[in-house]
Design a protein around this motif. Sequence first.
Motif, PDB file in Angstrom:
ATOM      1  N   THR A 152       0.833  -1.207   0.000  1.00 14.96           N
ATOM      2  CA  THR A 152       0.000   0.000   0.000  1.00 14.96           C
ATOM      3  C   THR A 152       0.864   1.251   0.000  1.00 14.96           C
ATOM      4  O   THR A 152       0.592   2.219  -0.729  1.00 14.96           O
ATOM      5  N   LEU A 153       1.915   1.252   0.826  1.00 15.03           N
ATOM      6  CA  LEU A 153       2.833   2.392   0.863  1.00 15.03           C
ATOM      7  C   LEU A 153       3.473   2.620  -0.501  1.00 15.03           C
ATOM      8  O   LEU A 153       3.546   3.756  -0.988  1.00 15.03           O
ATOM      9  N   VAL A 154       3.924   1.546  -1.132  1.00 16.27           N
ATOM     10  CA  VAL A 154       4.585   1.669  -2.432  1.00 16.27           C
ATOM     11  C   VAL A 154       3.614   2.198  -3.490  1.00 16.27           C
ATOM     12  O   VAL A 154       3.960   3.086  -4.285  1.00 16.27           O
ATOM     13  N   VAL A 155       2.393   1.680  -3.505  1.00 14.53           N
ATOM     14  CA  VAL A 155       1.400   2.128  -4.487  1.00 14.53           C
ATOM     15  C   VAL A 155       1.085   3.609  -4.293  1.00 14.53           C
ATOM     16  O   VAL A 155       1.023   4.389  -5.261  1.00 14.53           O
ATOM     17  N   VAL A 156       0.880   4.020  -3.050  1.00 10.44           N
ATOM     18  CA  VAL A 156       0.581   5.424  -2.776  1.00 10.44           C
ATOM     19  C   VAL A 156       1.751   6.319  -3.188  1.00 10.44           C
ATOM     20  O   VAL A 156       1.549   7.383  -3.780  1.00 10.44           O
ATOM     21  N   ALA A 157       2.982   5.883  -2.885  1.00 10.40           N
ATOM     22  CA  ALA A 157       4.150   6.691  -3.236  1.00 10.40           C
ATOM     23  C   ALA A 157       4.336   6.800  -4.747  1.00 10.40           C
ATOM     24  O   ALA A 157       4.624   7.881  -5.273  1.00 10.40           O
ATOM     25  N   VAL A 158       4.151   5.704  -5.464  1.00 12.44           N
ATOM     26  CA  VAL A 158       4.370   5.707  -6.912  1.00 12.44           C
ATOM     27  C   VAL A 158       3.281   6.496  -7.641  1.00 12.44           C
ATOM     28  O   VAL A 158       3.557   7.272  -8.568  1.00 12.44           O
ATOM     29  N   PHE A 159       2.031   6.330  -7.208  1.00 12.01           N
ATOM     30  CA  PHE A 159       0.912   6.948  -7.919  1.00 12.01           C
ATOM     31  C   PHE A 159       0.385   8.194  -7.212  1.00 12.01           C
ATOM     32  O   PHE A 159      -0.788   8.545  -7.371  1.00 12.01           O
ATOM     33  N   ALA A 160       1.243   8.856  -6.439  1.00 11.09           N
ATOM     34  CA  ALA A 160       0.819  10.054  -5.713  1.00 11.09           C
ATOM     35  C   ALA A 160       0.207  11.119  -6.627  1.00 11.09           C
ATOM     36  O   ALA A 160      -0.832  11.693  -6.285  1.00 11.09           O
ATOM     37  N   PRO A 161       0.789  11.432  -7.802  1.00  5.48           N
ATOM     38  CA  PRO A 161       0.174  12.466  -8.650  1.00  5.48           C
ATOM     39  C   PRO A 161      -1.219  12.093  -9.155  1.00  5.48           C
ATOM     40  O   PRO A 161      -1.994  12.986  -9.522  1.00  5.48           O
ATOM     41  N   LEU A 162      -1.514  10.798  -9.197  1.00  2.67           N
ATOM     42  CA  LEU A 162      -2.837  10.376  -9.656  1.00  2.67           C
ATOM     43  C   LEU A 162      -3.862  10.384  -8.527  1.00  2.67           C
ATOM     44  O   LEU A 162      -5.074  10.411  -8.790  1.00  2.67           O
ATOM     45  N   LEU A 163      -3.398  10.333  -7.292  1.00  3.09           N
ATOM     46  CA  LEU A 163      -4.306  10.274  -6.154  1.00  3.09           C
ATOM     47  C   LEU A 163      -4.771  11.647  -5.697  1.00  3.09           C
ATOM     48  O   LEU A 163      -5.810  11.760  -5.040  1.00  3.09           O
ATOM     49  N   THR A 164      -4.000  12.665  -6.003  1.00  2.28           N
ATOM     50  CA  THR A 164      -4.391  14.023  -5.624  1.00  2.28           C
ATOM     51  C   THR A 164      -3.916  15.005  -6.687  1.00  2.28           C
ATOM     52  O   THR A 164      -2.805  14.872  -7.208  1.00  2.28           O
ATOM     53  N   PRO A 165      -4.735  15.995  -7.037  1.00  4.23           N
ATOM     54  CA  PRO A 165      -4.319  16.976  -8.047  1.00  4.23           C
ATOM     55  C   PRO A 165      -3.492  18.114  -7.471  1.00  4.23           C
ATOM     56  O   PRO A 165      -3.019  18.975  -8.222  1.00  4.23           O
ATOM     57  N   TYR A 166      -3.309  18.148  -6.166  1.00  2.00           N
ATOM     58  CA  TYR A 166      -2.692  19.306  -5.522  1.00  2.00           C
ATOM     59  C   TYR A 166      -1.222  19.073  -5.223  1.00  2.00           C
ATOM     60  O   TYR A 166      -0.796  17.952  -4.926  1.00  2.00           O
ATOM     61  N   VAL A 211      -2.931  25.615   8.118  1.00  2.00           N
ATOM     62  CA  VAL A 211      -2.988  27.052   8.371  1.00  2.00           C
ATOM     63  C   VAL A 211      -2.710  27.899   7.133  1.00  2.00           C
ATOM     64  O   VAL A 211      -3.473  28.815   6.835  1.00  2.00           O
ATOM     65  N   PRO A 212      -1.680  27.607   6.306  1.00  2.00           N
ATOM     66  CA  PRO A 212      -1.518  28.428   5.103  1.00  2.00           C
ATOM     67  C   PRO A 212      -2.555  28.134   4.021  1.00  2.00           C
ATOM     68  O   PRO A 212      -2.682  28.900   3.073  1.00  2.00           O
ATOM     69  N   GLY A 213      -3.280  27.013   4.149  1.00  2.00           N
ATOM     70  CA  GLY A 213      -4.252  26.643   3.122  1.00  2.00           C
ATOM     71  C   GLY A 213      -3.776  25.530   2.215  1.00  2.00           C
ATOM     72  O   GLY A 213      -4.302  25.361   1.110  1.00  2.00           O
ATOM     73  N   ARG A 214      -2.794  24.724   2.665  1.00  2.00           N
ATOM     74  CA  ARG A 214      -2.307  23.594   1.871  1.00  2.00           C
ATOM     75  C   ARG A 214      -3.179  22.365   2.115  1.00  2.00           C
ATOM     76  O   ARG A 214      -3.678  22.165   3.225  1.00  2.00           O
ATOM     77  N   ASP A 215      -3.326  21.569   1.090  1.00  2.00           N
ATOM     78  CA  ASP A 215      -4.171  20.383   1.174  1.00  2.00           C
ATOM     79  C   ASP A 215      -3.505  19.320   2.046  1.00  2.00           C
ATOM     80  O   ASP A 215      -2.386  18.880   1.767  1.00  2.00           O
ATOM     81  N   ILE A 216      -4.192  18.891   3.100  1.00  2.00           N
ATOM     82  CA  ILE A 216      -3.614  17.919   4.042  1.00  2.00           C
ATOM     83  C   ILE A 216      -3.537  16.533   3.403  1.00  2.00           C
ATOM     84  O   ILE A 216      -2.576  15.786   3.633  1.00  2.00           O
ATOM     85  N   PHE A 217      -4.519  16.168   2.591  1.00  2.00           N
ATOM     86  CA  PHE A 217      -4.470  14.855   1.940  1.00  2.00           C
ATOM     87  C   PHE A 217      -3.280  14.761   0.995  1.00  2.00           C
ATOM     88  O   PHE A 217      -2.627  13.709   0.909  1.00  2.00           O
ATOM     89  N   ALA A 218      -2.966  15.846   0.295  1.00  2.00           N
ATOM     90  CA  ALA A 218      -1.793  15.844  -0.589  1.00  2.00           C
ATOM     91  C   ALA A 218      -0.514  15.650   0.216  1.00  2.00           C
ATOM     92  O   ALA A 218       0.405  14.936  -0.198  1.00  2.00           O
TER      93      ALA A 218
END
Length: 302
Positions: free
Chosen positions: A44-58, A81-88
């Motif tokens: 799961t960690l590897v998939v999330v790391a490799v496909f990070a740009p596909l999982l979030t647009p930010y 606080v600055p308005g950055r996406d936490i999920f990204a």
Amino acid sequence: MSATLDAPRVTGGDPVRSAGPIRRRLSRLPTSPLLKIGLALVATLVVVAVFAPLLTPYNPKAITGRVLERPSARHWLGTDVPGRDIFAQLVYGARASLTVALVAGSLAIVGAILIGVLPALLGGATDAVSNRLVVFLLALPGLPLLVLIGALAGDSQIAIVLVIAFLGTAPNARILRSQALALRRRGFISAARGFGGGPLYVLRRHLLPGLGPLILVGFVNWAGLAIGLEAGLAFLGLGNPSGVSWGLTLNRALSQPGIYLSPMWVWWVLPAGLAITFTVLGLTFVGVALEPAFNPRWLRSS
């Protein structure tokens, strides 16, 4: 006979009948629940790391919303606080953790081979000096040293990864050295050296294949520890403050006064904490599942 099947002997112990026990224990690995859970978490960690740009647009460093937005269809875990996406930040933090695990784990094992296995093969004064060096490194207080180097390194993430790898060198060197000393007494090592094989040749062709299982277990175990150590330093505010990692996410979240008195901790603190926990647990489960099949101390009891 290959080095892997040649039964090594633990220093000061009885001969280890490795081939049969290894085969029996390897045959049980596919049914090991710890291995299945660990591999699933690591995958799961590897998939999330490799496909990070596909999982979030930010971009995790870009301001993409208002300050402290609640979770919504646009920002699944809200914004900081600055308005950055936490999920990204959570998704791209997987890349940082995976990089730390691979680099620190690999460097620790390479260092262990250089100061543990190679001197054991050479013997004599080289091995004696190396052994004293390993004992000295093991006596160093690891956590205070790590915090000190992290504070002195400023925003250098490379320095933190290097010191984490340095701390993993001595424990792995001690384990690999003891097994290398046992393998050195085997007949195929003596034959290879008698036919003119140099230390590097014997190390590459005979010792490393024989030590391969222990190297794998040592890498997996230290990779998990490296992720936890890096996250801990980032949580303390050491390292690159403008970077992206799970530890930094926790650091920024807990710097908000009264965060536990509001529901923000559910989407800001909890996901990053669970990500660190499950990743370290995954690598730990894999190491625990592999060790009975590969570690000579376990094989001796078979």
